[in-house]
Write a protein that holds these residues in place. Sequence first.
Motif, short mmCIF file in Angstrom:
data_model
loop_
_atom_site.label_atom_id
_atom_site.label_comp_id
_atom_site.label_asym_id
_atom_site.label_seq_id
_atom_site.Cartn_x
_atom_site.Cartn_y
_atom_site.Cartn_z
N VAL A 236 0.84 -1.20 0.00
CA VAL A 236 0.00 0.00 0.00
C VAL A 236 0.88 1.25 0.00
N TYR A 237 1.91 1.24 0.82
CA TYR A 237 2.82 2.39 0.90
C TYR A 237 3.52 2.63 -0.42
N TRP A 238 4.07 1.54 -0.99
CA TRP A 238 4.79 1.69 -2.26
C TRP A 238 3.87 2.09 -3.40
N LEU A 239 2.67 1.56 -3.43
CA LEU A 239 1.71 1.91 -4.47
C LEU A 239 1.35 3.39 -4.38
N ASP A 240 1.25 3.88 -3.17
CA ASP A 240 0.94 5.29 -2.96
C ASP A 240 2.08 6.18 -3.44
N LYS A 241 3.33 5.74 -3.23
CA LYS A 241 4.48 6.54 -3.63
C LYS A 241 4.72 6.49 -5.13
N GLY A 242 4.46 5.35 -5.75
CA GLY A 242 4.68 5.21 -7.19
C GLY A 242 6.10 4.80 -7.53
N THR A 243 7.07 5.59 -7.06
CA THR A 243 8.50 5.28 -7.23
C THR A 243 9.16 5.36 -5.87
N VAL A 244 9.99 4.35 -5.54
CA VAL A 244 10.59 4.28 -4.21
C VAL A 244 12.09 4.06 -4.34
N ASP A 245 12.87 4.84 -3.60
CA ASP A 245 14.33 4.69 -3.60
C ASP A 245 14.71 3.59 -2.63
N ALA A 246 14.57 2.35 -3.08
CA ALA A 246 14.88 1.19 -2.26
C ALA A 246 15.35 0.07 -3.18
N LEU A 247 16.13 -0.85 -2.61
CA LEU A 247 16.67 -1.97 -3.38
C LEU A 247 15.55 -2.93 -3.77
N PRO A 248 15.33 -3.19 -5.05
CA PRO A 248 14.21 -4.07 -5.45
C PRO A 248 14.40 -5.52 -5.04
N ASP A 281 4.37 -16.57 6.46
CA ASP A 281 3.63 -17.44 5.54
C ASP A 281 4.53 -18.42 4.79
N ASN A 282 5.83 -18.42 5.10
CA ASN A 282 6.79 -19.33 4.45
C ASN A 282 6.87 -19.11 2.95
N HIS A 283 6.60 -17.87 2.52
CA HIS A 283 6.65 -17.56 1.09
C HIS A 283 7.33 -16.21 0.91
N PRO A 284 8.64 -16.13 1.20
CA PRO A 284 9.34 -14.84 1.08
C PRO A 284 9.35 -14.34 -0.35
N LEU A 285 9.25 -13.02 -0.49
CA LEU A 285 9.24 -12.39 -1.81
C LEU A 285 10.12 -11.14 -1.78
N SER A 286 10.73 -10.84 -2.91
CA SER A 286 11.48 -9.59 -3.00
C SER A 286 10.50 -8.43 -3.15
N ARG A 287 10.97 -7.24 -2.88
CA ARG A 287 10.12 -6.06 -3.06
C ARG A 287 9.57 -6.01 -4.49
#
Length: 343
Positions: A236-248, A281-287
Amino acid sequence: MAVRFSTTPIPTISLCLPLPPSSSSTAGLPFLRRQTRQRSPVSMTRAGDSSSSSSSSFSCRPTGTLNDGGLKIASPGVIGQNDLLIVGPGVLGRTVAEKWHKEHPACQIFGYTMTTDHHDELIKLGIVPSLMKSKPTNKFPYVIFCAPPTQTPDYPGDVRLAASNWSGEGSFLFTSSSAVYDCSDNGFCNEDSPVVPVGRSPRTDVLLKAEKEALDIGGCVVRLAGLYNEDRGAHVYWLDKGTVDALPDHVLNLIHYEDAASLSIAIMKKKLRGRVFLGCDNHPLSRQEIMDHVNRSGKFSNKFLGFTGTDGPLGKRMNNSKTRAEIGWEPKFTSFPQFLDLL
């Protein structure tokens, strides 16, 4: 419960415990405004946070005298064998309350808060609210601590105070954060993995000290991965920002609020002492994987544009198979992509 997701400080999801913003954590996102979402065929039931009311309500319908929140309780000092005290009845706490009441319809559910701001909302939900007091007036067989560490100067002391309200029967459960595990290189992590040494990070120090308060009195701890639901979480946070300066490529571990609540209840029902469990949930995902799933889902009107970061910790890959086997618990939402499919 909480906590953390970067080169530019951005908040990230917490377990049940929102922590201060951090560039390397994956838990702790404050509850943000919800996105405009296209209508879907499935209606999600969700608990409100401490700043909004929930459409789902229940009533214990106790009879007797009025408490300081104006709700009738059985009578002063009369606590039933299945009565529950929730310290910090926000999103997770309210979800726990709803599920607990379904299993124990005759119970009383009490909520301790730092302010009276949302007492009216809690009363409508069937939770008997009151301010957290320096001296307990009742002892409860079941106590769950869901309050965040961000609104108090003495978080471990708050846990100690909450523990003084526990009768020693039933269970005392502290909802902590998986951020305390000392792994940030995309390595494997489970219930027995080492934690961050005390003194390295003020954020994890406060959690570990609070955990110790719970364990020292025979309570249990559940370390929750990043909490989310339809309207709250990192996506929700990332969708609101649109572009995020973070490692994908940073890897996150998640658990839905409903699953965090059902796991917490399953642990309390076991009436164990001095144990530490893990909720994920035992299902890790990258950003990047998370937001790719969001964009492909077609369930949100906004589109995420991308991550621009090139450096940072890689996160960890958590597995709680040991907790599942001992508690006899499985999540309703087995992964974030499965959750999106059900929207």
